[in-house]
Design an enzyme around this catalytic site. Sequence first.
Site, PDB file in Angstrom:
ATOM      1  N   SER A 129       0.054  12.592   2.300  1.00  0.00           N
ATOM      2  CA  SER A 129       0.577  13.887   1.873  1.00  0.00           C
ATOM      3  C   SER A 129      -0.591  14.847   1.740  1.00  0.00           C
ATOM      4  O   SER A 129      -1.737  14.422   1.506  1.00  0.00           O
ATOM      5  CB  SER A 129       1.298  13.764   0.532  1.00  0.00           C
ATOM      6  N   TYR A 142       2.057  11.260  -8.289  1.00  0.00           N
ATOM      7  CA  TYR A 142       2.323  11.350  -6.857  1.00  0.00           C
ATOM      8  C   TYR A 142       1.022  11.646  -6.117  1.00  0.00           C
ATOM      9  O   TYR A 142       0.683  10.972  -5.134  1.00  0.00           O
ATOM     10  CB  TYR A 142       3.354  12.440  -6.586  1.00  0.00           C
TER      11      TYR A 142
END
Length: 269
Positions: A129, A142
């Site tokens: 990501s 995250y």
Amino acid sequence: MGKVILVTGASSGIGLACATALQSKGHTVYGSARNLNRLQSVSFKPIELDVTDDASVKKAIAAIIQAEGKLDVLVNNAGNGVAGPAYTMSVENAKKQFEVNFFGVVRMCTAVLPGMIERKQGTIINIGSLAGLFGLPYQSMYSASKYAIEGYSQSLRMELRNTGVKVVVINPGDFKTGFTESREKTAFGIANPQLETEYKAAVASMEKDESIGQSPDVLAAKLCKIVDTANPAHRYLIGAFGQTIAPTLKRILPGSLFEKLMNDHYGIK
């Protein structure tokens, strides 16, 4: 010649788009989900697999090898999201995030790499990501789990340099998928109106960005090209320019200025 490919987390979103696109290009594609009921009417071969369970992973890989004789490409896509204040995040919630996003990747790689090393060919594609290249407010775990993928992938790439096995990381920005609805939000937990307001603003901002994000088909098309590339790059940033430019801004701007820009975007004034 078509390759044998496994895409984890293929029941929706990016995983579904990638598995479908790869199948359409003539590859033999297995797409996994924890529940096969979520893989009905797909064009690729569905396979039950839970990346958090050793026995499940070994069983699925063994089934693919038995059927196809090899696995050429592993796309580690399975992931989840936990949003919440870093300053009240429980270790239990942090572990929940890492168990899928990071240890799931490790578990999958450990299961397939001995075979790839023996055959002296193969490709590992880890879906990271942009949040693995810079921290995001109220997505600390995250971001941390995606940062972990960065370090793990780089170490893995160096170790496998002379084996013929390639390691690629894809860093997506925001895409319009069901990830938004499935994100777990932890309780705020403390009495602080200002911080609570900022928490709500940050969550609203991330959900807005995702709601207007690109179609996962964009990433799937790029993945198809990567799979067909003899010598893929170590990293691919995929998403809107306003997001993929952020790692460059982080590199060239003073840290305080970069963080201010990020906070401004997420409503933290």
